[in-house]
Every structure is written in structure tokens, then in C-alpha cells.
Enzyme design. Structure first.
Site, mmCIF file in Angstrom:
data_model
loop_
_atom_site.group_PDB
_atom_site.id
_atom_site.type_symbol
_atom_site.label_atom_id
_atom_site.label_comp_id
_atom_site.label_asym_id
_atom_site.label_seq_id
_atom_site.Cartn_x
_atom_site.Cartn_y
_atom_site.Cartn_z
ATOM 1 N N HIS A 19 29.537 -5.436 41.319
ATOM 2 C CA HIS A 19 28.417 -5.922 42.136
ATOM 3 C C HIS A 19 28.783 -7.167 42.940
ATOM 4 O O HIS A 19 28.081 -7.528 43.874
ATOM 5 C CB HIS A 19 27.210 -6.233 41.245
ATOM 6 C CG HIS A 19 26.598 -5.000 40.644
ATOM 7 N ND1 HIS A 19 25.415 -4.464 41.092
ATOM 8 C CD2 HIS A 19 27.017 -4.185 39.652
ATOM 9 C CE1 HIS A 19 25.128 -3.376 40.400
ATOM 10 N NE2 HIS A 19 26.080 -3.186 39.504
ATOM 11 N N ASP A 24 28.613 -13.794 48.775
ATOM 12 C CA ASP A 24 27.669 -13.056 47.935
ATOM 13 C C ASP A 24 28.045 -11.579 47.989
ATOM 14 O O ASP A 24 28.341 -11.065 49.077
ATOM 15 C CB ASP A 24 26.238 -13.242 48.485
ATOM 16 C CG ASP A 24 25.188 -13.257 47.398
ATOM 17 O OD1 ASP A 24 25.417 -12.635 46.344
ATOM 18 O OD2 ASP A 24 24.128 -13.882 47.603
HETATM 19 C C1 G6P Z 1 24.865 -11.476 39.603
HETATM 20 C C2 G6P Z 1 25.729 -10.508 38.819
HETATM 21 C C3 G6P Z 1 24.930 -9.791 37.746
HETATM 22 C C4 G6P Z 1 24.183 -10.804 36.906
HETATM 23 C C5 G6P Z 1 23.290 -11.668 37.785
HETATM 24 C C6 G6P Z 1 22.504 -12.734 37.010
HETATM 25 O O1 G6P Z 1 23.999 -10.776 40.429
HETATM 26 O O2 G6P Z 1 26.370 -9.586 39.682
HETATM 27 O O3 G6P Z 1 25.783 -9.010 36.932
HETATM 28 O O4 G6P Z 1 23.430 -10.167 35.904
HETATM 29 O O5 G6P Z 1 24.116 -12.324 38.746
HETATM 30 O O6 G6P Z 1 23.349 -13.550 36.286
HETATM 31 P P1 G6P Z 1 23.276 -13.656 34.688
HETATM 32 O O7 G6P Z 1 24.480 -14.484 34.329
HETATM 33 O O8 G6P Z 1 21.999 -14.362 34.390
HETATM 34 O O9 G6P Z 1 23.313 -12.272 34.122
#
Ligand code: G6P
Length: 472
Positions: free
Chosen positions: A162, A370
Site C-alpha cells: 500500500h 504517499d
Molecule cells: C498506512 C499503511 C497501513 C496502516 C495505516 C495506519 O496507510 O499503509 O498499513 O495500517 O498507515 O497506520 P497504523 O500504524 O496505525 O496501522
């Protein structure tokens, strides 16, 4: 042990815990994102989601969500520190985002990354039916495809990243670069957000592992691994319907009134992260206030910054710096009852979020780097009357699709200021043309289209896809 023909593997489970009215902890489906993308498919198939439920200690046993089995993977306090906060979010995250903060390399973090990936792979191997389709998500789990293939060569394995995948000059810094590439190459199909990322990956497969590679295919022993760009999206129709709801429209009116009925509302909504360019944006805004191009009386900025990864040092430092800067700008330019910036760090529910999108004349999404940025897409989906301007960084994956936005280079302060002024001053006809084109794009390229195109490439026998299309 219950087995499924479709297994999604992601660091987080698609559910949030919340406190029920009686004070008990309850779990509910997370809004948006992957869950909505996969929901139609998951509903039709015996499906399992393998992930971490947050917190440390023994994994809680969770109820099914909409018929999808939740398989929790536990993390210890050491795993949380060294895998999630360490290797995932203080090594890979900064490195993959152009090293805008210095990535840290520690051998202990790498050991934790391997150990946790192994645990995810074992849980997945147990949950998958013979010949099942497994879809592994994101940078926390790059070793899972390779580990899983060793355990279960019968599976069809997909991996989707992602976040950005960096150019070779940066990736080559990683002490364990060969292992990470080999881990991903355990998949049959590796999906990225942008074509450039697939190109970077192909170059590295040749440079580091000596494999024959094009931007579409990589030869690994007797297998061919396919790679390609599959830009992730949102549930466009759901956001549009929410934004059009009478209570949301009324709430947007009320918000504008509470903001002092300004001529223009500028909104920014980010996770508190150094990749999001919040400081650069505040600097540009403060210079526009100082020069008088933007006046507090006419224009307000609403900056929402959701705290994130709060125990990681770089995130703590960032939050302090942003809060000091917001305080300085408000002290210098605000007036009693009229702050220059409305700064919020609280979570919102989806309806409040949609109302914020509807109240924003300009949405400023200006990350330094991003993978995609779904906030930019949600804003467009919410502008059901084709008004409003999107100010968007060239370095967000979304810029490849939303090219009718006001595109800016967030490192170029003058360009950022000019972009914001153009967005603030644009006429309704120009804005309408731009917004209509972008909304049209998002209705065709929504999250279901994303899941369908990825899974049809992965599952060439087509059995899952037949179910997805028959479920609408
Ligand atoms: C990004 C990553 C996700 C992640 C999100 C939130 O979008 O690609 O995999 O879940 O950030 O971050 P966190 O560390 O809270 O999961």
C-alpha cells in the site's frame, strides 16, 4: 481448525474495539478501506482475515464479522516495540517514503520482523483450504509470501504494497535487502500503487538477486512472478451517499456557521506523520497570512491531525513541532474568537467526516510522499454538487489519477502558496469541470474495481471472481 478458500492477511484486523453503552468492550467493523473492498467477496466465500487486534499479550478470540472469521495473531510487548514500532515503522516506513526521516537499522528489529512474519505465515497456513487464495497486505508482512510458500506450496499467493516502493538507490541501504525481496517474490502476483514502484522492484530483483525481470514479470527458478500497478481506491458510492444525506448537509451548514461563516474554508486531514507535509503546509499558510494574501477574517484553515504511532520518537518530535507552530501562528495572526487555524486531534465518525468534506472549499492534501492518499479520493467523492477544489501533492499516488486537481510540489514553498491561492480564487465553472471529471473517474475506479482487477489477475482459474461479480 476452520479453513477458508480466501484468506486476507494484514497487520491489523478490519475491526475496532469500542466501548458499548453498558461499558463492555465490543468489536465493530472498521469503516471504509479494505473491508468494504473485499466485503462482497468475503460475504460469498468462506473467508478468514488474519491480523493483529492491537495491544499486547494473548490474542483475544473475536466473533466473526459479517460472516468473516477473524483469526488473531498475538504480539508481545517486545514484538510491538521491535516489529511494529521498530522495523515496520522506523526502518521500512521512512525508507519507503524517500527517507524524509532517517531510517534506523537494528539487528534486533530485523529478528523481530522475521519472527512475527513467521507467526503470521503459520496462522495463515492453518487457516487456508487446499488451493486457497491468500492475499497478503503491506510492508509489515513482506516475508510472509515466501514463508507461506514453503509451508503451503499449494496456495495461490498475492501480495499488495500500500505504500511506495523506493528507487534502488534508497532500497540498497537496507542491510537485509535480499531477504526482503525474496520474501515478496514468494507471491504469484505483487501489486503496487504505481507503475514506477513495479519498475523499481524489477530493477532490484535483477540488481540484488540476479533474476531476469521486466516491469511485468520476474523469473524465479521454475516460476514466473507477475508484478504490476493496481491503484487502491475507496467506496465512492458509499461516500457520495453519506455526503448527500440531509443530516450531513445540515451538519456541514452548522459547521460553517460555527467557523464564523467565512468566505473560504480550507481543510487538511492527515494522520500525524512526517510524510504528510504538515509543517511545510503550515509554513506556506503562515506566509500567506503574513503577506495579507489570505486574511483570517475571510478564510479559515481546519487542520485535523490524528495522532499515530505515538511511541515512536520521530512521531513524538513531529507532534511537538506542529503544535508549537500552530500555537505560534494562532498567537500571531488569530483574533479573539477567530483563530487562524482550527486544530483538532480527535477521531471523527464517518458522518462528521463527510460533513467536514462538504464544508471545505479547498481540501489541501500535500504529502511529501504517499502511497495513494485516500482522503483526497474521499473528498472528491463527497463533493456531490461538483464544487470545491482539491490541492494535491504530485508525490501522492492519487495524483496519477486525480490529474484535474491543483497539483503542487510540497517542497516548493512558493509553488505551494501559488497553488493554494489558485485553488482559493478559482471560478465555479473551472472548479465544476475539474470536480466532475475526477468524480467520474472515481465512480468507475472504486474499491470494488480495484479488488476485482487485482484478484482476477491473481486467481486465473477465476473461481473467486465469479462469486465477486455475481454479488454485484
Ligand atoms: C498506512 C499503511 C497501513 C496502516 C495505516 C495506519 O496507510 O499503509 O498499513 O495500517 O498507515 O497506520 P497504523 O500504524 O496505525 O496501522
Amino acid at each position: 481448525m476452520r479453513q477458508s478458500s480466501l484468506v486476507v492477511v494484514a497487520n491489523r484486523l478490519p475491526i475496532d474495539d469500542s466501548v458499548a453503552p453498558d461499558g463492555a468492550c465490543e468489536w465493530r467493523r472498521s469503516p471504509g478501506g479494505l473491508v468494504s473492498a473485499l466485503h462482497p467477496l468475503l460475504r460469498q466465500t468462506p473467508a478468514t482475515w488474519v491480523g493483529w487486534a492491537g495491544g499486547t499479550g494473548p490474542a483475544p478470540v473475536l466473533p466473526d464479522v459479517d460472516g468473516v472469521h477473524m483469526r488473531t495473531v498475538p504480539l508481545s510487548a517486545d514484538d510491538l516495540r521491535d516489529h511494529y514500532e521498530g522495523f515496520a515503522n522506523a526502518t521500512l516506513w521512512p525508507l519507503y517514503h524517500d527517507a524524509v526521516e532517517q531510517p534506523e537499522y537494528h539487528r534486533r528489529w530485523w529478528e523481530a520482523y522475521q519472527r512475527v512474519n513467521q507467526r503470521f505465515a503459520e496462522a495463515t497456513a492453518e487457516a487456508a483450504d487446499p488451493g486457497a487464495v491468500v492475499w497478503v497486505q503491506d510492508y509489515h508482512l513482506q516475508l510472509v509470501p515466501g514463508l507461506l510458500r514453503e509451508l503451503r506450496p499449494d496456495l495461490r499467493i498475492g501480495f499488495f504494497l500500500h505504500v511506495p516502493f523506493p528507487p534502488p538507490e534508497l532500497f540498497m541501504q537496507l542491510p537485509r535487502r535480499a531477504e526482503l525481496l525474496r520474501g515478496m517474490l514468494g507471491a504469484d502476483l505483487i501489486g503496487f500503487q504505481r507503475a514506477q514502484a513495479a519498475h523499481n522492484f524489477a530493477q532490484l530483483a535483477t540488481k540484488v538477486l540476479g533474476l531476469p525481470a521486466t516491469d511485468r514479470r520476474i523469473g524465479v527458478q521454475d516460476r514466473v512472478v507477475r508484478i504490476g500497478a493496481y491503484p487502491v481506491s475507496i467506496d465512492t458510492a458509499e461516500m457520495a451517499a453519506l455526503a448527500a444525506r440531509p443530516d450531513v448537509t445540515a451538519r456541514a451548514r452548522r459547521l460553517r456557521h460555527d467557523l464564523g461563516d467565512p468566505e473560504r474554508v480550507v481543510l487538511s486531514l492527515d494522520r500525524m506523520d512526517y510524510t504528510k507535509g504538515i509543517e511545510q503546509r503550515l509554513k506556506a499558510y503562515s506566509e500567506l497570512l503574513a503577506s495579507g494574501d489570505v486574511k483570517v477574517r475571510d478564510t479559515v484553515l481546519v487542520q485535523v491531525a490524528m495522532p499515530s504511532r505515538e511511541r515512536v520518537g520521530q512521531y513524538q518530535i513531529l507532534r511537538d513541532r506542529i503544535e508549537r507552530e500552530v500555537g505560534r501562528i494562532n498567537g500571531e495572526f488569530g483574533r479573539v474568537g477567530e483563530p487562524a487555524i482550527h486544530y483538532l486531534t480527535q477521531p471523527f465518525d464517518r458522518a462528521e467526516l463527510a460533513a467536514l468534506y462538504r464544508v471545505a472549499d479547498v481540501m489541501a492534501v500535500t504529502p511529501l510522499r504517499d502511497g495513494m492518499n485516500l482522503v483526497a479520493k474521499e473528498y472528491v467523492a463527497a463533493r456531490v454538487d461538483d464544487t470545491g477544489a482539491l490541492l494535491l501533492s504530485e508525490f501522492a499516488g492519487a495524483a496519477a489519477e486525480l490529474d484535474r486537481a491543483y497539483l503542487v510540489n510540497p517542497h516548493d514553498l512558493e509553488g505551494l502558496k501559488q497553488g493554494l491561492l489558485s485553488a482559493l480564487r478559482a471560478g465555479p465553472t473551472d472548479l465544476g469541470d475539474r470536480m466532475r471529471a475526477m468524480r467520474h473517474h472515481l465512480h468507475r475506479h472504486d474499491i470494488r474495481a480495484w479488488a476485482r482487477s487485482y484478484l482476477s489477475a491473481l486467481d486465473d482459474t477465476g473461481s473467486l471472481l465469479t462469486r465477486l461479480s455475481s454479488s454485484g
